[in-house]
Design an enzyme around this catalytic site. Structure first.
Site, mmCIF file in Angstrom:
data_model
loop_
_atom_site.group_PDB
_atom_site.id
_atom_site.type_symbol
_atom_site.label_atom_id
_atom_site.label_comp_id
_atom_site.label_asym_id
_atom_site.label_seq_id
_atom_site.Cartn_x
_atom_site.Cartn_y
_atom_site.Cartn_z
ATOM 1 N N LYS A 49 -1.052 -9.469 -12.277
ATOM 2 C CA LYS A 49 -2.180 -9.822 -11.418
ATOM 3 C C LYS A 49 -1.960 -11.150 -10.697
ATOM 4 O O LYS A 49 -2.325 -11.312 -9.536
ATOM 5 C CB LYS A 49 -3.469 -9.876 -12.248
ATOM 6 N N ASP A 88 -12.972 -11.538 -16.034
ATOM 7 C CA ASP A 88 -13.691 -11.764 -17.288
ATOM 8 C C ASP A 88 -13.221 -12.992 -18.044
ATOM 9 O O ASP A 88 -13.756 -13.324 -19.093
ATOM 10 C CB ASP A 88 -13.610 -10.531 -18.188
ATOM 11 N N ASP A 95 -11.800 -8.196 -10.186
ATOM 12 C CA ASP A 95 -11.385 -7.228 -11.193
ATOM 13 C C ASP A 95 -12.420 -6.099 -11.159
ATOM 14 O O ASP A 95 -13.592 -6.349 -10.882
ATOM 15 C CB ASP A 95 -11.358 -7.897 -12.564
ATOM 16 N N LYS A 96 -12.012 -4.854 -11.412
ATOM 17 C CA LYS A 96 -12.957 -3.739 -11.294
ATOM 18 C C LYS A 96 -13.838 -3.602 -12.537
ATOM 19 O O LYS A 96 -15.064 -3.767 -12.473
ATOM 20 C CB LYS A 96 -12.223 -2.417 -11.043
ATOM 21 N N THR A 97 -13.207 -3.332 -13.667
ATOM 22 C CA THR A 97 -13.966 -2.985 -14.863
ATOM 23 C C THR A 97 -14.714 -4.191 -15.413
ATOM 24 O O THR A 97 -14.118 -5.227 -15.704
ATOM 25 C CB THR A 97 -13.029 -2.421 -15.940
ATOM 26 N N ASP A 136 -7.854 -11.648 -17.363
ATOM 27 C CA ASP A 136 -7.503 -12.086 -16.018
ATOM 28 C C ASP A 136 -7.113 -13.558 -15.956
ATOM 29 O O ASP A 136 -7.031 -14.135 -14.877
ATOM 30 C CB ASP A 136 -8.688 -11.842 -15.073
ATOM 31 N N THR A 156 -7.083 -3.648 -10.093
ATOM 32 C CA THR A 156 -7.409 -2.923 -11.321
ATOM 33 C C THR A 156 -6.175 -2.257 -11.893
ATOM 34 O O THR A 156 -5.202 -1.989 -11.183
ATOM 35 C CB THR A 156 -8.488 -1.855 -11.033
ATOM 36 N N GLY A 157 -6.244 -2.000 -13.175
ATOM 37 C CA GLY A 157 -5.180 -1.251 -13.828
ATOM 38 C C GLY A 157 -5.381 0.247 -13.753
ATOM 39 O O GLY A 157 -4.519 1.017 -14.181
#
Length: 683
Positions: free
Chosen positions: A553, A572, A372-374, A576, A525-526
C-alpha cells in the site's frame, strides 16, 4: 504494533519533536508560572496605581487646564512614587520574562517590553532626581497598565480556547453505583476497577468505559463522538465513560478506567495537539526574533539620529521608548497559539482529533485522498445490498422469511441477512425445526412452509427451478464479486439476495464533498477487482487499486505522490500503518471508542468518511487565520516603527509612548478577535 511503529516514525517525517524539543519549548515559555488570575490582579492594581500618577502629571494638568492638590512639589513626587510602584508591581513580570529570554539566547516580546519600561523608568527617575528633561512617569504607568491588560486578554483567550479539556473532564460523575452481589453501593470514581458491575440510572452519566450486561436504553454520545442522535444500547453493546444515559436502566461491566478510557484518550490527544509545534508557529517565532532585532536597531538609529539632529535628551529618549513600545511583538506571540488552540478544540468537539498540528496544517494542500475500503468506506459487516424476487412476492416479505430461517445460524452472511431485516424494522416470524445443510445452507419450517436458504452449492444439490430474473440477479452478484444467496421453497426459487460488505451511508456524500474541493478520490483494497470496481462505481470514485497487499500500500501512495499529488491516507491505523506513514497526512479511523489510535496525524472518532473533507476545510480555515494574524501582528510595524521614530515630526506628528502602547494593544485585540472568528468556519 504498527500503530506504535508509526508513532515512532512521525518525528522522522516532520522533524525531531522529541524530549529535547519539548524541553526547549518549555525553556523559553513566556507564560511559565503565569495565570489568568495573576494578570487580572496585576491589571486592576496597576490601574489604581496609575490614576494618581496621571492625575498629578504636569503634562496632563497642562492639557486639561487644572491644578492638582499640593502644587509643584506634589506634581513632581506623586507621579514618581506611584509610577515606581506601577513599575515594580506590574512591570517586574516583564523584566523577569526578559531575563529568561536572554538566558535562553532567544530575545523576543518580553525583552522588548522590558527594554521599553526600563528605559522609561530609569530616565524618569533621573529627571526626578535633577537630570534635565521631562519625566515619563505617566507614560510609564499607562504603558505598563496597557501591557498587563494585553497579557490578561491573551491569557484569558488561550484559557477559554483550551477550556474544552476541562469541560471534557467535567463529563465524568464524581461517584458510581457499584453492584456487589445483591446490594449496591456508592463509590468514588477512582475506586472502580475493571470487571466491576455498575448501575446506570436514567439520566445519569456513565462513569467509565464498559459493556452492557443487562438492560436497554438510548445513550447520548454527542459530547464524545459528535453523533447527534442517541445511540441504542443493549446487552453486549459498548458504552463510553462521560456519555449520558437516557430513560432506561443499564447494568454495565467496567472494561477501562482512568487514563485508559476513551475520554482520557481524547483529552490527551487534544492536549498533545495544542502543545505540538507547527511550521507556522516556527515562522512566528522567527518573525518575533527578527522583529526584536529590527526594533533594537531602529531604537539605536532613532537615538543616534535625533542626537545628531541636536534634539534634547528628553525628546530623544521619548522617541526611543515609543519605538520599543510600538514594536513589541505581543500580538505576534498570540497569533498562532490562539488559532491552533481554537482549531484543535473545534475539531475535538466535532469528532476530529488532531494529534499533530503539522498534519492539520498540511491537510490544506491535499490534492488526493486514499481510502481503505473495508471498515472505512464500508461497514466491515455483511448486509443485503440487493433483493430480487419472483412476481407477487414483496422484497420485505422475502427478506423477513430468509431472516427467520437464518436467525439461529452463526455464519457471518446469515448474521448479515438478519441485521438487514432488523435495520429495515421488519417483523421476523418464528422458525421451527432449524437445521444446517453443511457446506450448502440452512433449512427450517416457517408458518408450515419448508424453507431453504443457501448459495450455489445448495442450488445444485436441490436441483431448483430458477426464474430468468433470479438467474440474472445471481449473475450480477457474481460479476460484482458479491455473494448470491437464494431463498427456496421445496424446489422453487423465490428470491435472490446479493450480500456484500455494506457501504456506509456517509461514503457517497464524502466522495461528493471531496470532488467539490477538486480532490482526487482513490480507493485501495485487497479485494478482487470486480468487488472493488463495484464499490468504486457506486460511489463515483476516480481511481481504484485492487488486490493490494498491506505491504504494497505504501508503494501505491508513493506512486501517486510521484505524479505531484499531496496525499492523505485514510485507514484503520493498524493494517494501513505503512501507507499512513508514507502519506503527507495520515488520517486514522477511530472506530468510536478507540480514540487512542497512534497511527495518524488526525483521528476520526466517528469513523465517518465525511470527516475527511471536514478536516481539510478546517485546515484551510486555520491556515487563513494564521496568515492573517501573522500579517497583522508583524506587518503593522512597517508603518508604526517609522512613525514612532519621528519621521513625521517636521509636520508636527509625534506620537507619545502611551499611544504606542495603545496601538500595540489594539493589534493584540484584533488578532484575538480574528482568531475567535475561526469558530464560525464551516466544513
Amino acid at each position: 504494533m504498527s500503530a506504535h511503529v508509526h508513532g515512532g516514525h512521525q518525528a522522522d517525517r516532520h522533524g525531531d519533536r522529541g524530549v529535547h524539543g519539548d524541553a526547549h519549548a518549555a525553556a523559553h515559555d513566556k507564560h511559565a508560572g503565569h495565570s489568568v488570575e495573576m494578570f487580572r490582579r496585576k491589571f486592576w492594581g496597576t490601574l489604581l496605581l496609575s490614576i494618581p500618577t496621571v492625575v498629578w502629571a504636569p503634562m496632563i494638568q497642562q492639557w486639561l487646564g487644572y491644578h492638582a492638590w499640593g502644587g509643584p512639589t506634589a506634581s513632581r513626587f506623586v507621579p514618581a512614587l506611584f509610577g515606581a510602584l506601577v513599575f515594580s508591581y506590574g512591570g517586574w513580570v516583564f523584566v523577569k520574562g526578559a531575563l529568561g529570554e536572554l538566558a535562553d539566547r532567544l530575545p523576543g516580546m518580553m525583552t522588548l517590553i522590558a527594554l521599553a519600561i526600563s528605559v522609561a523608568f530609569i530616565f524618569s527617575l533621573a529627571v526626578t532626581l535633577g537630570f534635565p528633561g521631562m519625566d515619563l512617569w505617566w507614560e510609564l504607568a499607562t504603558l505598563v497598565t496597557i501591557m498587563v491588560l494585553g497579557h490578561w486578554i491573551e491569557m484569558r483567550s488561550i484559557a477559554q480556547a483550551q477550556g474544552a479539556l476541562n469541560e471534557l473532564a467535567k463529563l465524568l460523575p464524581d461517584t458510581a453505583v457499584r453492584i456487589v452481589g445483591d446490594r449496591s453501593e456508592d463509590v468514588p470514581l477512582e475506586a472502580l476497577r475493571e470487571g466491576d458491575l455498575v448501575l446506570i440510572r436514567p439520566g445519569a452519566a456513565i462513569p467509565a468505559d464498559g459493556v452492557v450486561r443487562d438492560g436497554s436504553s438510548e445513550v447520548n454520545e454527542s459530547m464524545i463522538t459528535g453523533e447527534s442522535r442517541p445511540v441504542l444500547k443493549s446487552a453486549g453493546g459498548p458504552v463510553i465513560g462521560g456519555t449520558v444515559n437516557g430513560s432506561g436502566s443499564l447494568r454495565v461491566e467496567v472494561t477501562r478506567t482512568g487514563e485508559s478510557t476513551a475520554l482520557a484518550g481524547i483529552m490527551g490527544l487534544v492536549a498533545q495537539a495544542q502543545s505540538s509545534r507547527s511550521r507556522a508557529q516556527a515562522l512566528a517565532d522567527r518573525a518575533a526574533l527578527l522583529l526584536t532585532i529590527v526594533a533594537v536597531v531602529a531604537a539605536v538609529a532613532t537615538l543616534v539620529g535625533w542626537l545628531v539632529a541636536g534634539e534634547a535628551a528628553a525628546f530623544v529618549i521619548e522617541r526611543v521608548v515609543t519605538v520599543l513600545v510600538i514594536a513589541c511583538p505581543h500580538a505576534l506571540g498570540l497569533a498562532i497559539p490562539l488559532v491552533v488552540a481554537i482549531s484543535t478544540t473545534l475539531g475535538a468537539r466535532n469528532g476530529l482529533l488532531v494529534r499533530d498540528r503539522r498534519g492539520l496544517e498540511e491537510a490544506r494542500n491535499v490534492t488526493a485522498v486514499f481510502f481503505d475500503k473495508t471498515g472505512t468506506l464500508t461497514r466491515g459487516e455483511f448486509r443485503v445490498v440487493e433483493v430480487t424476487t419472483t412476481p407477487g412476492l414483496a422484497h420485505d416479505a422475502a427478506l423477513a422469511l430468509a431472516a427467520a430461517v437464518e436467525r439461529d445460524s452463526e455464519h457471518t452472511i446469515a448474521r448479515g441477512i438478519v441485521r438487514s431485516a432488523e435495520e429495515r424494522g421488519l417483523a421476523i416470524p418464528s422458525a421451527e425445526q432449524f437445521q444446517t445443510v453443511p457446506g450448502h445452507g440452512v433449512q427450517a419450517t416457517v408458518g408450515g412452509r419448508q424453507i431453504l436458504v443457501g448459495g450455489p452449492a445448495l442450488l445444485r444439490r436441490v436441483n431448483v427451478r430458477i426464474d430468468p430474473a433470479l438467474q440474472a440477479a445471481i449473475n450480477r452478484a457474481a460479476a460484482r464479486g458479491q455473494t448470491a444467496i437464494t431463498l427456496m421453497e421445496s424446489t422453487t426459487a423465490l428470491a435472490v439476495f446479493a450480500v456484500a460488505d455494506a457501504l456506509r451511508d456517509e461514503s457517497r456524500e464524502a466522495v461528493q464533498r471531496l470532488h467539490a474541493q477538486r480532490i482526487e478520490v482513490i480507493m485501495m483494497t485487497g479485494d478482487a477487482e470486480p468487488v472493488a470496481r463495484s464499490v468504486a462505481d457506486d460511489l463515483g470514485i476516480d481511481t481504484v487499486f485492487a488486490e493490494v497487499l498491506p505491504e504494497h500500500k505504501a508503494a501505491k501512495v508513493k506512486e501517486v505522490q510521484a505524479r505531484g499529488k499531496r496525499v492523505a491516507m485514510v485507514g484503520d491505523g493498524v493494517n494501513d500503518a505503512p501507507a499512513l506513514l508514507t502519506a503527507d497526512v495520515g488520517i486514522a479511523i477511530g472506530a468510536g471508542t478507540d480514540v487512542a489510535v497512534e497511527a495518524g496525524d488526525v483521528v476520526l472518532v466517528r469513523s465517518d468518511p465525511r470527516d475527511v473533507p471536514r478536516i481539510i476545510a478546517l485546515s484551510k480555515a486555520t491556515y487563513r487565520k494564521m496568515i492573517q494574524n501573522l500579517w497583522w501582528a508583524a506587518g503593522y510595524n512597517i508603518v508604526a516603527i517609522p512613525l514612532a521614530a519621528g519621521v513625521l515630526a517636521p509636520w508636527g506628528i509625534v506620537p507619545p509612548p502611551a499611544l504606542g502602547a495603545v496601538l500595540m494593544s489594539i493589534s493584540t485585540i484584533i488578532v484575538a478577535i480574528n482568531a475567535q472568528l475561526l469558530r464560525r468556519a464551516r466544513a
